[in-house]
Scaffold this motif. Sequence first.
Motif, short mmCIF file in Angstrom:
data_model
loop_
_atom_site.label_atom_id
_atom_site.label_comp_id
_atom_site.label_asym_id
_atom_site.label_seq_id
_atom_site.Cartn_x
_atom_site.Cartn_y
_atom_site.Cartn_z
N SER A 117 0.83 -1.20 0.00
CA SER A 117 0.00 0.00 0.00
C SER A 117 0.87 1.24 0.00
N ALA A 118 0.40 2.27 -0.72
CA ALA A 118 1.08 3.56 -0.71
C ALA A 118 0.61 4.45 0.42
N THR A 119 -0.48 4.07 1.11
CA THR A 119 -1.04 4.94 2.15
C THR A 119 -1.18 4.19 3.48
N GLU A 120 -1.12 4.97 4.55
CA GLU A 120 -1.18 4.38 5.89
C GLU A 120 -2.54 3.73 6.17
N THR A 121 -3.62 4.41 5.82
CA THR A 121 -4.94 3.89 6.17
C THR A 121 -5.23 2.58 5.47
N PHE A 122 -4.90 2.50 4.19
CA PHE A 122 -5.16 1.26 3.48
C PHE A 122 -4.22 0.15 3.94
N ALA A 123 -2.99 0.49 4.28
CA ALA A 123 -2.09 -0.52 4.83
C ALA A 123 -2.68 -1.12 6.10
N LYS A 124 -3.27 -0.28 6.93
CA LYS A 124 -3.88 -0.75 8.17
C LYS A 124 -5.10 -1.62 7.88
N ARG A 125 -5.95 -1.18 6.97
CA ARG A 125 -7.18 -1.91 6.69
C ARG A 125 -6.94 -3.20 5.91
N ASN A 126 -6.00 -3.18 5.00
CA ASN A 126 -5.78 -4.33 4.12
C ASN A 126 -4.76 -5.30 4.68
N LEU A 127 -3.74 -4.77 5.39
CA LEU A 127 -2.64 -5.61 5.86
C LEU A 127 -2.50 -5.65 7.37
N GLY A 161 -5.00 7.98 -5.30
CA GLY A 161 -5.99 8.56 -4.41
C GLY A 161 -6.46 7.50 -3.43
N ASP A 162 -6.84 7.95 -2.24
CA ASP A 162 -7.25 7.05 -1.15
C ASP A 162 -8.58 7.56 -0.61
N PRO A 163 -9.57 6.68 -0.40
CA PRO A 163 -10.89 7.17 0.04
C PRO A 163 -10.88 7.77 1.42
#
Length: 313
Positions: A117-127, A161-163
């Motif tokens: 992931s390029a973003t912190e929030t998606f890294a947390k949610r996905n990984l 872009g990240d939601p």
Amino acid sequence: MSARDVGLPAVARSGDLPDRVTIWEVGARDGLQNESTTVPVGVKLEFLDRLAAAGLTTVEATSFVHPKWVPQLADAEQVLAGLTRAPGVRYPVLVPNERGLDRALAAGVRDIAVFGSATETFAKRNLNRTVESQYEMFEPVVARARAEGLDVRAYVSMCFGDPWEGPVAPEQVAEVSARLMAMGCSQLSLGDTIGVATPGLVEAVLDAVVAAGTPVGAVAVHFHDTYGQALSNTLAALRRGVTTVDSSAGGLGGCPYAESATGNLATEDLVWMLDGLGVDTGVDLGALVATSAWMAERLGRPSPSRVVRALAG
């Protein structure tokens, strides 16, 4: 149905484009993982066989993500055990961690992909990781895989872009990309996970990634068509020197961890455009349309691909 049975676009070259593009077909993995119900193994196997027969040379087969998180792909071992590997066709699988790599090696897989992931929030949610700690998870996977002679691709999600976080700086994408490539990955796939990119942003991200040390020949693009921009974004990437494009037969797919992510770029729509531009893909458009129409029947709904609807309707 074959290519001669369908209407084909007139050919006219446009600008500085590659002579050939490799399509990285993700329908059987990224496409089917987003289905509300599990597609039977037999249907998945026929889907994979049909995709290879249509001329696709890289067909992502499945994922070794834990079944708790992606139950639609809990049958990964059965799919790979039943797969008839067509000559000259690669069947990569997604591998999230060392346990997934163990399963992939036991199944005889030769090509894997990790998913960052390029973003912190998606890294947390996905990984369930930070951007920094995701590397700790991937490093032993890549090192072991390369030691075993496997090829390793790195996906990077939320590149445009990240939601939750909004726009993503190209330099942020470039830093993550460089870290993943430095581990020993051979290819980088830049993902527009929620489909918000436009051509100028695609050019800016590609320029930043290349400036940070990743050769453009090692970069692939992975666009979602949420706002109808996937083809224009692909064309922008090709004009920047990209020669590998991810797409999904029939436009299947999304992302189970990003609700605003709609379907992937449809492979048929991509092939129609590339055929019209005189760019070789080796894909028989008619056979591919027939395959996606067949799968749409099994899923019980029309294909979202414009080309499938036009040629198979």
